[in-house]
Design a protein around this motif. Structure first.
Motif, PDB file in Angstrom:
ATOM      1  N   ALA A 135      -4.412  -6.093   3.595  1.00 54.30           N
ATOM      2  CA  ALA A 135      -4.717  -5.327   2.385  1.00 54.30           C
ATOM      3  C   ALA A 135      -4.954  -6.303   1.239  1.00 54.30           C
ATOM      4  N   ALA A 137      -2.522   5.105   3.323  1.00 52.50           N
ATOM      5  CA  ALA A 137      -2.854   4.333   4.521  1.00 52.50           C
ATOM      6  C   ALA A 137      -3.210   5.255   5.681  1.00 52.50           C
ATOM      7  N   GLU A 166      -6.567  -0.304   1.188  1.00 54.41           N
ATOM      8  CA  GLU A 166      -5.540   0.323   2.027  1.00 54.41           C
ATOM      9  C   GLU A 166      -5.431  -0.360   3.383  1.00 54.41           C
ATOM     10  N   GLY A 167      -6.033  -1.513   3.514  1.00 53.24           N
ATOM     11  CA  GLY A 167      -5.971  -2.250   4.767  1.00 53.24           C
ATOM     12  C   GLY A 167      -7.349  -2.529   5.329  1.00 53.24           C
ATOM     13  N   VAL A 216       0.858  -1.187   0.000  1.00 53.85           N
ATOM     14  CA  VAL A 216       0.000   0.000   0.000  1.00 53.85           C
ATOM     15  C   VAL A 216       0.892   1.235   0.000  1.00 53.85           C
ATOM     16  N   THR A 222      -3.260   2.306  10.512  1.00 53.92           N
ATOM     17  CA  THR A 222      -2.622   1.246   9.736  1.00 53.92           C
ATOM     18  C   THR A 222      -1.112   1.419   9.711  1.00 53.92           C
TER      19      THR A 222
END
Length: 291
Positions: free
Chosen positions: A107, A83, A113-114, A78, A87
């Motif tokens: 991700a 993020a 983005e998680g 990412v 994260t």
């Protein structure tokens, strides 16, 4: 397994013909093997007008139960500005040579983005965190295939001869942005004057002469070929494809992270590669079908 062959009913017809493939300009990267320029002849085919979307990939995943490689590995790359702070605080590893890529656990395509993100507000954006192998699995389900590098570049040029971009030689036309790339100082500040910090909807900006959207920027697109810097010197001049395994698969088009100072690969002749099991937040794909 039920197939999704009814998908991609809006594909663009790409006529057969010949074109000048590659580039000899100084903008090219010698190590990538962007030239020499040569005349290549192509058979007609059909290509999806845009990259496969989150909505399209979700239909595939729901219909088949397919689990992507990022999901199996448990993480994917990412970009650091995308993020959340929460994260970032959990990230324990980044590549030494490209520290702007974060190894984010959880991700994957549906949580780009998680775990604290989703695709619900970007179903019309290109799917990301898909490996070459994942893209191949989607193609088999959809009754399609990945384009060869030659097909991709021929289609990206949109009928123009020897131009830098799908629309011509100027990055902006009439002071209008034509693609989603980086503006600012990479990797610290993206001014996003083109409207997007991350991915954009797949049909943002004007299409090229063949009705294809975003053949430059937004996300890298996987191609069928194995990658070789000797591609132009060793493949045929009629419907070429590099079929000898090299460990890396070809990618085309550049992404929202490309900038002239760092990755000037949003030109139609530019090439890059990655291992077929790799996934990142800036790589997707589009599909083609034979006529």
């Amino acid at each position: 397994m039920k197939t999704g062959q009814s998908s991609h009913a809006d594909m663009a017809d790409i006529p057969g013909g010949s074109f000048l493939m590659g580039t000899d300009t100084k903008e090219g990267f010698p190590a990538d093997g962007e030239g020499p320029v040569r005349q290549v002849t192509m058979k007609p085919f059909r290509m999806s007008p845009h990259a496969v979307t989150n909505a399209e990939f979700r239909r595939f995943a729901e219909a088949t139960g397919y689990v992507t490689e990022a999901e199996r590995f448990g993480w994917s790359y990412v970009f650091h500005l995308l993020a959340s702070e929460e994260t970032k605080a959990k990230v324990a590893n980044v590549p030494e040579s490209t520290p702007w890529w974060l190894v984010v656990e959880g991700a994957y395509w549906a949580a780009p983005e998680g775990p604290d993100t989703s695709i619900e507000d970007r179903l019309d954006h290109p799917v990301v965190h898909v490996s070459w192998n994942d893209a191949e699995a989607y193609c088999r389900w959809a009754g399609a295939r990945l384009p060869t590098e030659a097909e991709w570049e021929y289609a990206a040029r949109g009928g123009l001869e020897g131009r830098t971009y799908p629309w011509g030689d100027l990055l902006k036309q009439d002071d209008e942005h034509r693609c989603n790339i980086w503006q600012g100082k990479f990797p610290a500040k993206n001014n996003a004057s083109d409207g997007y910090v991350g991915t954009a909807p797949v049909d943002a900006y004007k299409p090229n002469g063949y009705g294809l959207y975003q053949m430059s920027g937004n996300v890298w697109e996987w191609c069928a070929d194995w990658f070789s810097p000797h591609y132009h010197k060793t493949t045929e001049n009629v419907n070429p494809k590099y079929a000898k395994p090299t460990g890396k698969r070809s990618m085309r088009g550049g992404s929202y992270l490309c900038h002239r100072s760092y990755c000037n690969r949003y030109r139609v002749a530019a090439r890059s590669s990655n291992t077929p099991d790799s996934s990142t937040g800036n790589c997707g794909f589009r599909v083609v079908r034979d006529l």
